[in-house]
Scaffold this motif. Structure first.
Motif, PDB file in Angstrom:
ATOM      1  N   GLY A   1      24.238  20.991  34.484  1.00  0.00           N
ATOM      2  CA  GLY A   1      22.937  21.748  34.597  1.00  0.00           C
ATOM      3  C   GLY A   1      22.473  22.195  33.375  1.00  0.00           C
ATOM      4  N   GLY A   2      23.158  22.902  32.505  1.00  0.00           N
ATOM      5  CA  GLY A   2      22.854  23.226  31.159  1.00  0.00           C
ATOM      6  C   GLY A   2      22.462  22.351  30.371  1.00  0.00           C
ATOM      7  N   LYS A   3      23.279  21.113  30.184  1.00  0.00           N
ATOM      8  CA  LYS A   3      22.951  19.990  29.339  1.00  0.00           C
ATOM      9  C   LYS A   3      21.536  19.449  29.592  1.00  0.00           C
ATOM     10  CE  LYS A   3      28.084  18.948  29.014  1.00  0.00           C
ATOM     11  NZ  LYS A   3      28.796  18.171  29.271  1.00  0.00           N
ATOM     12  N   LEU A   4      21.522  19.366  30.798  1.00  0.00           N
ATOM     13  CA  LEU A   4      20.101  18.559  31.025  1.00  0.00           C
ATOM     14  C   LEU A   4      18.954  19.581  30.908  1.00  0.00           C
ATOM     15  CD1 LEU A   4      21.043  16.842  34.486  1.00  0.00           C
ATOM     16  CD2 LEU A   4      20.713  15.805  32.357  1.00  0.00           C
ATOM     17  N   MET A   5      19.108  20.933  31.120  1.00  0.00           N
ATOM     18  CA  MET A   5      18.178  21.854  30.838  1.00  0.00           C
ATOM     19  C   MET A   5      17.858  21.968  29.314  1.00  0.00           C
ATOM     20  SD  MET A   5      15.700  23.772  31.462  1.00  0.00           S
ATOM     21  CE  MET A   5      15.747  24.526  33.525  1.00  0.00           C
ATOM     22  N   SER A   6      18.854  21.841  28.447  1.00  0.00           N
ATOM     23  CA  SER A   6      18.718  21.647  27.089  1.00  0.00           C
ATOM     24  C   SER A   6      18.088  20.487  26.688  1.00  0.00           C
ATOM     25  CB  SER A   6      20.265  21.827  26.258  1.00  0.00           C
ATOM     26  OG  SER A   6      20.780  23.159  26.582  1.00  0.00           O
ATOM     27  N   TYR A   7      18.285  19.518  27.412  1.00  0.00           N
ATOM     28  CA  TYR A   7      17.636  18.150  27.088  1.00  0.00           C
ATOM     29  C   TYR A   7      16.298  18.200  27.177  1.00  0.00           C
ATOM     30  CZ  TYR A   7      16.497  13.135  27.628  1.00  0.00           C
ATOM     31  OH  TYR A   7      16.267  11.721  27.547  1.00  0.00           O
ATOM     32  N   ILE A   8      15.728  18.699  28.496  1.00  0.00           N
ATOM     33  CA  ILE A   8      14.356  18.895  29.123  1.00  0.00           C
ATOM     34  C   ILE A   8      13.567  19.821  28.076  1.00  0.00           C
ATOM     35  CG2 ILE A   8      13.013  19.196  30.865  1.00  0.00           C
ATOM     36  CD1 ILE A   8      15.546  18.553  32.752  1.00  0.00           C
TER      37      ILE A   8
ATOM     38  N   GLU B   1       9.153  26.549  33.140  1.00  0.00           N
ATOM     39  CA  GLU B   1       8.782  26.321  34.646  1.00  0.00           C
ATOM     40  C   GLU B   1       8.681  24.811  34.758  1.00  0.00           C
ATOM     41  OE1 GLU B   1       4.751  26.738  36.980  1.00  0.00           O
ATOM     42  OE2 GLU B   1       5.686  28.697  36.863  1.00  0.00           O
ATOM     43  N   ASP B   2       8.133  24.192  33.874  1.00  0.00           N
ATOM     44  CA  ASP B   2       8.121  22.672  33.781  1.00  0.00           C
ATOM     45  C   ASP B   2       9.495  22.168  33.843  1.00  0.00           C
ATOM     46  OD1 ASP B   2       5.394  22.604  34.361  1.00  0.00           O
ATOM     47  OD2 ASP B   2       4.758  21.939  32.047  1.00  0.00           O
ATOM     48  N   ALA B   3      10.204  22.565  32.854  1.00  0.00           N
ATOM     49  CA  ALA B   3      11.578  22.109  32.646  1.00  0.00           C
ATOM     50  C   ALA B   3      12.268  22.506  33.994  1.00  0.00           C
ATOM     51  CB  ALA B   3      12.219  22.780  31.538  1.00  0.00           C
ATOM     52  N   GLU B   4      12.167  23.667  34.509  1.00  0.00           N
ATOM     53  CA  GLU B   4      12.974  23.780  35.949  1.00  0.00           C
ATOM     54  C   GLU B   4      12.663  22.856  37.076  1.00  0.00           C
ATOM     55  OE1 GLU B   4      12.183  28.083  36.344  1.00  0.00           O
ATOM     56  OE2 GLU B   4      13.675  28.491  34.930  1.00  0.00           O
ATOM     57  N   ASP B   5      11.111  22.691  36.970  1.00  0.00           N
ATOM     58  CA  ASP B   5      10.588  21.669  38.119  1.00  0.00           C
ATOM     59  C   ASP B   5      11.325  20.431  38.007  1.00  0.00           C
ATOM     60  OD1 ASP B   5       9.031  23.677  39.055  1.00  0.00           O
ATOM     61  OD2 ASP B   5       7.183  22.971  38.183  1.00  0.00           O
ATOM     62  N   ILE B   6      11.216  19.826  36.920  1.00  0.00           N
ATOM     63  CA  ILE B   6      11.983  18.600  36.442  1.00  0.00           C
ATOM     64  C   ILE B   6      13.428  18.372  36.912  1.00  0.00           C
ATOM     65  CG2 ILE B   6      12.510  16.880  34.586  1.00  0.00           C
ATOM     66  CD1 ILE B   6      10.046  17.617  33.183  1.00  0.00           C
ATOM     67  N   LEU B   7      14.126  19.505  36.430  1.00  0.00           N
ATOM     68  CA  LEU B   7      15.576  19.592  36.681  1.00  0.00           C
ATOM     69  C   LEU B   7      15.519  19.600  38.272  1.00  0.00           C
ATOM     70  CD1 LEU B   7      18.313  19.730  35.653  1.00  0.00           C
ATOM     71  CD2 LEU B   7      18.298  22.085  35.493  1.00  0.00           C
ATOM     72  N   GLN B   8      14.999  20.330  39.038  1.00  0.00           N
ATOM     73  CA  GLN B   8      15.069  20.392  40.395  1.00  0.00           C
ATOM     74  C   GLN B   8      14.909  19.099  40.981  1.00  0.00           C
ATOM     75  OE1 GLN B   8      12.432  23.298  42.262  1.00  0.00           O
ATOM     76  NE2 GLN B   8      13.207  22.829  44.251  1.00  0.00           N
ATOM     77  N   GLU B   9      13.774  18.170  40.433  1.00  0.00           N
ATOM     78  CA  GLU B   9      13.544  17.015  40.894  1.00  0.00           C
ATOM     79  C   GLU B   9      14.698  16.077  40.832  1.00  0.00           C
ATOM     80  OE1 GLU B   9       9.823  15.513  39.667  1.00  0.00           O
ATOM     81  OE2 GLU B   9       8.682  17.241  39.769  1.00  0.00           O
ATOM     82  N   VAL B  10      15.369  16.169  39.563  1.00  0.00           N
ATOM     83  CA  VAL B  10      16.611  15.644  39.345  1.00  0.00           C
ATOM     84  C   VAL B  10      17.723  15.751  40.314  1.00  0.00           C
ATOM     85  CG1 VAL B  10      18.384  14.854  37.775  1.00  0.00           C
ATOM     86  CG2 VAL B  10      16.165  15.258  36.741  1.00  0.00           C
ATOM     87  N   TRP B  11      17.800  17.124  40.552  1.00  0.00           N
ATOM     88  CA  TRP B  11      18.993  17.287  41.524  1.00  0.00           C
ATOM     89  C   TRP B  11      18.643  16.961  42.941  1.00  0.00           C
ATOM     90  CZ3 TRP B  11      22.921  17.297  38.745  1.00  0.00           C
ATOM     91  CH2 TRP B  11      23.008  18.251  37.626  1.00  0.00           C
TER      92      TRP B  11
END
Length: 192
Positions: A26-33, A41-51
């Motif tokens: 989770g943290g690694k992907l957020m750091s990447y995005i 907000e966009d980063a969280e949306d993308i991470l949510q779509e990935v999960w």
């Protein structure tokens, strides 16, 4: 020789794998995005779509390299986000006055106490916007209104309508092109 049938993974095992993966990546992907998009907000949306995509897989244990899979899907989601951003929003229509930049959307959302000139601009913008929206085919108008005025994501609209996301993006693009052409004169007046 008997061929073994692949059985779906038990739900409890799947939930454990998802939970462990979210904790680990989770943290690694957020750091990447985060450096690749405009805001958190966009980063969280993308991470949510990935999960969501990860949790939708039927047999998670078949992924050989989970990290590689997650980063590849994340990169694709970032690319998709940029493609979606090519569709202009009301925020993209900006004019500059003596105090700095204002977007048309900012003007539309100002309260009426801002003065009679702003109220006049608001009325004219809303009038022209709704005239232009009325000229659109129903499905394009629906996507535009839901996305821009009701703050739904294009993915939410696609899911609710049972449509492919690319179809929804296309409808939004057509709507934006039409509105841009129809509102160009008003936009130019604001800039002059």
């Amino acid at each position: 020789m008997e061929v073994a049938e692949k059985l779906p993974m038990p739900q409890k095992d799947k939930e454990n794998i998802i939970s462990q993966t979210v904790s680990k990546y989770g943290g690694k992907l957020m750091s990447y995005i985060r450096p690749k998009v405009k805001n958190t907000e966009d980063a969280e949306d993308i991470l949510q779509e990935v999960w969501y995509q990860f949790s939708s897989l039927t047999n998670l244990s078949e992924i050989v390299n989970v990290g590689g899979w997650l980063y590849r899907v994340t990169a694709n989601k970032i690319t998709d986000k940029y493609r979606k951003k090519k569709t202009e929003n009301l925020e993209d229509f900006v004019y500059e006055d003596e105090d700095g930049d204002f977007s048309i959307k900012d003007i539309l959302l100002m309260d009426e106490s801002a003065g009679p000139e702003i109220k006049m601009f608001q009325d004219e913008i809303w009038k022209k916007l709704f005239e232009a929206l009325d000229e659109l085919p129903e499905k394009q108008r629906f996507v535009y209104v839901e996305n821009e005025l009701n703050d739904k994501t294009l993915q939410q609209i696609a899911d609710e309508q049972g449509e492919n996301i690319k179809t929804i993006i296309s409808r939004k693009n057509y709507a934006v092109k039409h509105l841009r052409n129809r509102l160009r004169k008003l936009y130019e007046d604001l800039n002059s």
